[in-house]
Design an enzyme around this catalytic site. Structure first.
Site, mmCIF file in Angstrom:
data_model
loop_
_atom_site.group_PDB
_atom_site.id
_atom_site.type_symbol
_atom_site.label_atom_id
_atom_site.label_comp_id
_atom_site.label_asym_id
_atom_site.label_seq_id
_atom_site.Cartn_x
_atom_site.Cartn_y
_atom_site.Cartn_z
ATOM 1 N N ASP A 267 58.231 72.453 104.798
ATOM 2 C CA ASP A 267 59.327 72.276 103.841
ATOM 3 C C ASP A 267 60.685 72.454 104.505
ATOM 4 O OD1 ASP A 267 58.477 75.054 104.065
ATOM 5 O OD2 ASP A 267 59.952 75.515 102.518
ATOM 6 N N GLU B 87 58.061 77.888 103.002
ATOM 7 C CA GLU B 87 58.633 79.013 103.751
ATOM 8 C C GLU B 87 60.048 79.316 103.290
ATOM 9 O OE1 GLU B 87 60.792 81.255 106.747
ATOM 10 O OE2 GLU B 87 61.254 79.246 106.051
HETATM 11 ZN ZN ZN Z 1 62.300 77.742 108.907
#
Ligand code: ZN
Length: 588
Positions: free
Chosen positions: A179, A246
């Site tokens: 992401d 994350e």
């Molecule tokens: Zn990162």
């Protein structure tokens, strides 16, 4: 930063012909090399200040000072020396280099943005952009997908397993997230090239995720694809785990990957874990690689005051808002005392600078050197660090009052008022010590206002004018990560690989072109979920940060993120050599 706050700084005498750098710039230089700055709780990056070449060269001290920054020699693959030679030829080919640019560029073109407060996978449609990203990966890396076992966890988490021929060897775990931080629509005009174009301008690849962290994910996949294409078969298994949220805490990605990895390989089942984090850059005329060996902890503490309501024409001396304000003012008037000890990873960084940075000011080097044996020098060094906000924040526990609420009507006494205090916990402290300190600090005020005081479920004191409650409303407390040893074999193998990659990429020989130091992440990576998988966890992917003066380089988490093609190439070389070196190591 005020110049007057820097009067403590020891300044070296300069050769007459050199313009004297300001004290401020010298001190900033020291600090910036140590800052693993962190944005929005995600990637930490080292910001490096280019060392001046016109400083006094204090090489006599550097040579004689027996500091605590021992360096291992460059480490090249031995058993695979012919393979490495072949790979080096591949890395040098124009066709291959342009292919690596295409790989990263096309990955950037799939906008895998993750957002705060997303619903579960399967319910929130915003996750679905990950499906075309998975299709892209499968199309782009056919050898990886046909030779490795690929397992999906919670739909979009990916585990790649390349089984080694010697199952008794502990595998290595690479980690990288899919992401990216969302691009704010009102900033699109500020981008030199559209944020999801992956545009290559002949030198740099532009776009969201170019650095954080598609360069890491694609870099490892390119290394794997290239090794397979050269007929390589590992003896030590290689695993790549890729989370997909994350940037919004990793709860649906890495948090669900971790138990699966532990089921597969057991507790401490990996030789080491390596994830995104820091890189290398120049400081005081010398190049340092800073490996994140520690991550700060995190907690949000709610401070809630309740008192009797009523009409505001008949007020008490203090309303709940007034009392809360007193509490918050008291907190801010009492910042955490800076505790800096010799076992702090940043102390290790200072030792490395003092030992190896050729242009460090003499007096500063002397102070750092003296602190190894003198407690007086250690406290002077701590005081030096405490006078710089960046350094103080990186070393110590911080507090920031980030949210406040209270009152609903102009003529009604507020029955409740509350605030959230965000703490980033020193790597040498703990959640408990942080909470205890908040309780201790507010106990006197609770008594002064005659409040009942309950902290984290425990009754601290009784009163009759209302209540003060400290709580953990988001249940998001995170201890500082265990500190990875720099004496253990994994750090040695990593260090030797960093030094060898740096040399190989530049055609250099000899050991003294780059020095490796431990460092601290002020924020968190997906590794927060991987503590039980290996005792050695590194946040480092060999990005070249060059001579960045301040802040987070390469537009990370903001506009104009980019990756230099040459730097990306070097990351691929690093991942490849790390795989070969760990395969050959008999100490992991
Ligand atoms: Zn990162």
């Amino acid at each position: 930063m005020q110049e007057k706050t820097l009067d403590f700084l020891p300044v070296a005498s300069e050769p007459h012909a050199c313009p004297k750098p300001s004290r401020k710039s010298k001190f900033k230089a020291l600090l910036h090399v140590l800052i693993l700055a962190l944005v929005a709780g995600a990637i930490g990056t080292a910001a490096f200040h280019g060392g001046t070449s016109c400083g006094r060269k204090d090489s006599s001290i550097a040579e004689t000072f027996d500091g605590t920054c021992g360096q291992v020699d460059v480490l090249f693959p031995q058993r695979h020396s012919q393979l490495w030679a072949n790979l080096t030829a591949t890395f040098g080919s124009r066709d291959y280099q342009s292919k690596t640019i295409t790989w990263l560029s096309e990955a950037i073109q799939v906008p895998t943005e993750s957002w705060d407060a997303m619903g579960p996978v399967g319910e929130d449609p915003r996750w679905e952009v990950l499906a075309p990203f998975h299709e892209y990966l499968e199309k782009a890396f056919p050898l990886v997908y046909s030779n490795l076992k690929v397992t999906k966890v919670n739909t979009y988490g990916i585990i790649y397993e390349w089984k080694g021929t010697s199952p008794e060897l502990k595998p290595v775990l690479f980690a990288a997230h899919q992401d990216v931080v969302p691009v704010e629509t009102n900033t699109v005009d500020e981008w030199n090239y559209p944020p999801f174009s992956g545009h290559f301008d002949g030198e740099k690849i532009w776009g969201r995720g170019a650095s954080d962290d598609k360069s890491g994910l694609i870099g490892v996949l390119v290394a794997l694809e290239t090794l397979i294409s050269h007929g390589y078969q590992p003896t030590r298994s290689i695993v790549l785990a890729s989370g997909f949220d994350e940037e919004v805490s990793g709860l649906r990605g890495a948090a669900t990957l971790a138990p699966v990895l532990q089921d597969l390989y057991g507790k401490n089942g990996f030789a080491f874990v390596i994830d995104e984090g820091s890189g290398f850059g120049k400081e005081y005329g010398t190049t340092f690689a800073m490996v994140g060996t520690a991550e700060k902890g995190y907690t949000d503490v709610e401070v809630k005051v309740a008192s009797a309501g009523g009409h505001s024409s008949l007020p008490p001396d203090h309303t709940s808002i007034g009392i809360l304000s007193a509490m918050l003012t008291h907190l801010e008037s009492n910042p955490f005392k800076l505790e800096f000890s010799r076992d702090h990873p940043l102390y290790g960084s200072l030792q490395c600078l003092a030992t190896h940075a050729t242009n460090m000011p003499h007096d500063l080097r002397k102070l750092i050197r003296a602190s190894t044996t003198s407690d007086d020098a250690m406290s002077k060094l701590t005081s030096t660090m405490s006078k710089d906000r960046s350094m103080k924040n990186l070393i110590g526990t911080t507090q920031a009052i980030d949210l406040i609420s209270g009152g609903i009507k102009a003529n009604a006494l507020p029955e409740q008022a509350a605030a959230i205090v965000n703490h980033r916990i020193s790597v040498t402290s703990s959640l408990k010590a942080t909470k205890d300190r908040d309780v201790q600090l507010l106990t006197g005020l609770a008594s002064q206002f005659n409040l009942s005081f309950t902290a984290f479920g425990e009754v601290v004191a009784r009163g009759s004018e209302g209540s003060l409650t400290l709580g953990d409303p988001f249940h998001d407390g995170l201890e500082p990560a265990p500190i990875t040893s720099t004496d253990a074999a994994p750090f040695q193998v990593l260090s030797g690989t960093i030094r060898a990659t740096f040399n190989s990429h530049r055609g250099l020989t000899g050991p003294d072109h780059i020095f490796v130091t431990p460092g601290t992440m002020s924020g968190n990576t997906d590794t927060r979920y991987y503590w039980d998988l290996a005792p050695s966890i590194f946040r480092y992917n060999h990005q070249n940060f060059g001579d960045v003066l301040i802040g987070v380089p390469k537009g990370i988490h903001t506009v104009n993120e980019y990756m230099e093609a040459d730097s990306f190439m070097e990351m691929i070389e690093f991942f490849t050599m790390l795989i070969l070196n760990t395969d050959e190591s008999t100490h992991l």
